[in-house]
Motif scaffolding. Structure first.
Motif, short mmCIF file in Angstrom:
data_model
loop_
_atom_site.label_atom_id
_atom_site.label_comp_id
_atom_site.label_asym_id
_atom_site.label_seq_id
_atom_site.Cartn_x
_atom_site.Cartn_y
_atom_site.Cartn_z
N UNK A 179 0.81 -1.15 -0.04
CA UNK A 179 -0.10 0.05 -0.09
C UNK A 179 0.89 1.30 0.00
N UNK A 180 1.92 1.38 0.41
CA UNK A 180 3.18 2.07 0.50
C UNK A 180 3.34 2.47 -0.92
N UNK A 181 3.51 1.22 -1.64
CA UNK A 181 3.95 1.49 -3.29
C UNK A 181 2.82 2.23 -4.05
N UNK A 182 1.60 1.61 -3.59
CA UNK A 182 0.17 2.28 -4.24
C UNK A 182 0.23 3.63 -4.10
N UNK A 183 0.60 4.35 -2.96
CA UNK A 183 0.50 5.62 -2.60
C UNK A 183 1.71 6.65 -3.30
N UNK A 184 2.80 5.72 -3.15
CA UNK A 184 3.96 6.39 -3.61
C UNK A 184 3.85 6.60 -5.26
N UNK A 185 3.27 5.67 -5.96
CA UNK A 185 3.05 5.72 -7.21
C UNK A 185 1.98 6.62 -7.67
N UNK A 186 0.91 6.75 -6.58
CA UNK A 186 -0.03 7.86 -6.91
C UNK A 186 0.41 9.21 -6.78
N UNK A 187 1.35 9.32 -5.70
CA UNK A 187 2.05 10.60 -5.64
C UNK A 187 2.75 10.93 -6.98
N UNK A 188 3.63 10.16 -7.43
CA UNK A 188 4.49 10.42 -8.76
C UNK A 188 3.56 10.60 -9.87
N UNK A 189 2.46 10.10 -9.93
CA UNK A 189 1.75 10.17 -11.08
C UNK A 189 0.76 11.38 -10.98
N UNK A 190 0.39 11.89 -9.67
CA UNK A 190 -0.71 12.94 -9.56
C UNK A 190 -0.40 14.10 -10.46
N UNK A 191 0.58 14.95 -10.29
CA UNK A 191 0.84 16.00 -11.25
C UNK A 191 0.73 15.75 -12.61
N UNK A 192 1.62 14.85 -13.23
CA UNK A 192 1.92 14.31 -14.51
C UNK A 192 0.41 14.14 -15.24
N UNK A 193 -0.22 13.23 -14.52
CA UNK A 193 -1.76 12.87 -14.94
C UNK A 193 -2.61 13.80 -14.93
N UNK A 194 -2.73 14.72 -13.81
CA UNK A 194 -3.39 15.91 -13.90
C UNK A 194 -3.22 16.64 -15.17
N UNK A 195 -1.83 17.09 -15.38
CA UNK A 195 -1.44 17.82 -16.55
C UNK A 195 -1.94 17.27 -17.91
N UNK A 196 -1.76 16.05 -17.92
CA UNK A 196 -2.32 15.44 -19.24
C UNK A 196 -3.59 15.34 -19.41
N UNK A 197 -4.54 15.03 -18.16
CA UNK A 197 -5.95 14.89 -18.56
C UNK A 197 -6.64 16.38 -18.39
N UNK A 198 -5.92 17.33 -18.08
CA UNK A 198 -6.33 18.87 -18.08
C UNK A 198 -6.67 19.25 -19.54
N UNK A 199 -6.31 18.40 -20.65
CA UNK A 199 -6.69 18.53 -21.94
C UNK A 199 -8.07 18.12 -22.39
N UNK A 200 -8.40 17.21 -21.49
CA UNK A 200 -9.63 16.34 -21.61
C UNK A 200 -10.75 17.20 -21.02
N UNK A 201 -12.16 16.89 -21.37
CA UNK A 201 -13.21 17.33 -20.51
C UNK A 201 -13.33 16.40 -19.15
#
Length: 424
Positions: free
Chosen positions: A278-300
């Motif tokens: 579960x630490x891995x799950x959350x660390x990966x979420x931390x790593x992905x949070x801003x890049x994924x948000x930036x990518x999906x910002x272009x989507x509805x």
């Protein structure tokens, strides 16, 4: 003191490469971080403690944890109105929420039977209910249209970072002292720290400084929300997401402990392994949070939520494989939790941003109140459902994950309808 805190937050290095984020968001994120460290001590270990040490059945634990949803619904409804109230506002509601939550954690620390567990869960649920509408309204008030998703992403980033650290520290603490009860005491202390951060560093937002003539009466506010067809369709699909998330917090830890066997043994994963997963799950979420948000910002918003739904389907499919495959169970679980991490970071900023855009400024507390009720409903359905499945024959337990995976098709259909009416 408040000015100095805000100045330090505004000078953060992160602000040099992120869109301009309101200083109050950084302060609030610091408080959320400390609170979530405490939550990380208990979130994934609570079911294991109540079942394997207190001696309750998985079904009764699921029902008890689900009972928090009952008080949570009350807290969310009242908390939303208080957050919009000129007399209470966001700040006082948050202070009340953290004080109640600290009390609930102390009761859970003393749990020795089903009755005390239910009482502790009800108190904790009430605190969480008061917290979420005001918390989301604070972030929404401090955001602008151009950086709204990033602003909510920062808040979620603080949550996930705190949870990850809490889970890791809890694993070490259990290995050293062997007592789960201290985890709940630490959780109570973290809520008191959050109380202090709110008291010192959070002020009422501009939107709360509204004259009496401009305020909507509470009853009229609720009627307006309940007649907003677009928002109600969103609520219907949001319940699916909250049911899915509830499985990560309650059902999966027990499933990994009691059903996903380590190779060449008849035992489930060790506590330290579950902590690491579960630490891995959350660390990966931390790593992905801003890049994924930036990518999906272009989507509805609806497309971003559809992406999240599909990822949930894939993740649940991988959990089913982890319990039924002849080998490589740990690999399948790692993959599943990685997919769930991306699913969550795809969901949370877009969902909160959509609610912000649908809600009038002086009704954000009420809108986020109903949005938060989805989490209570999701827990009320998800916790008992997962607990029931774990007490059934193995074939039914494993089939739970396939059922969740298939249910995503319904969520996607609702999202397509929502996209259509949002475009009208």
């Amino acid at each position: 003191m408040t000015f100095n805190l805000m100045k330090l937050a505004s000078q953060s290095q992160l602000s040099s490469w992120l869109p301009s984020i309101h200083p109050q968001v950084w302060i609030f994120a610091i408080g959320r971080f400390f609170s979530e460290v405490g939550t990380g001590f208990t979130l994934f270990y609570a079911p294991i403690f109540f079942v394997n040490q207190v001696g309750l059945s998985a079904t009764s634990v699921g029902v008890a944890l689900g009972s928090a949803s009952i008080s949570g619904i009350v807290g969310r409804i009242v908390g939303g109105s208080l957050a919009d109230s000129g007399e209470w506002g966001r700040r006082r509601t948050l202070l009340l929420a953290t004080a109640i939550s600290a009390s609930g954690s102390l009761v859970l620390a003393a749990t020795s039977n089903f009755t005390i567990l239910v009482i502790g869960s009800l108190i904790s649920g009430l605190g969480i209910g008061f917290y979420w509408p005001a918390a989301e309204a604070v972030v929404a008030d401090a955001s602008e249209i151009d950086n709204r998703r990033e602003t909510f992403a920062i808040a979620r980033l603080a949550d996930n970072l705190g949870l990850a650290i809490g889970i890791v520290l809890a694993g070490f603490l259990i290995a050293i002292i062997g007592s789960y009860r201290w985890l709940f005491v630490i959780d109570a202390i973290s809520f008191l720290v959050f109380f202090g951060v709110i008291y010192v560093g959070i002020i009422e937002t501009e939107q709360q400084q509204i004259g009496e003539s401009e305020k909507t009466e509470h009853f009229a506010s609720w009627m307006a929300v309940l007649s907003d067809r677009r928002f109600l369709v969103y609520i219907a699909v949001n319940i699916f997401f909250t049911i899915y998330i509830s499985q990560i917090h309650s059902t999966l830890p027990l499933y990994f402990k009691n059903f996903v066997f380590v190779e060449s043994t008849s035992e489930g994963f060790a506590k330290t392994t579950i902590s690491g997963l579960f630490a891995w799950h959350l660390v990966f979420a931390i790593i992905c949070q801003l890049p994924v948000t930036s990518i999906l910002k272009r989507c509805s918003h609806t497309l971003a939520l559809t992406v999240s739904a599909i990822l949930w389907a894939i993740g649940f499919g991988l959990i089913w494989v982890s319990g039924t495959a002849p080998s490589d169970h740990l690999v399948w679980v790692i993959l599943a939790l990685g997919v769930f991490a991306v699913a969550i970071v795809s969901y949370t900023p877009s969902a909160a941003s959509l609610v912000t855009e649908l809600a009038p400024e002086n009704q954000r507390g009420v809108y986020f109140s109903i949005n938060a009720v989805c989490w209570a409903v999701g827990s009320f359905i998800g916790h008992p459902l997962g607990g029931w499945a774990l007490d059934q024959p193995r074939v039914i337990t494993d089939s739970l994950w396939l059922g969740f995976s298939l249910s995503v098709a319904i969520a996607v259909v609702i999202l397509q309808y929502l996209n259509r009416i949002l475009a009208d």
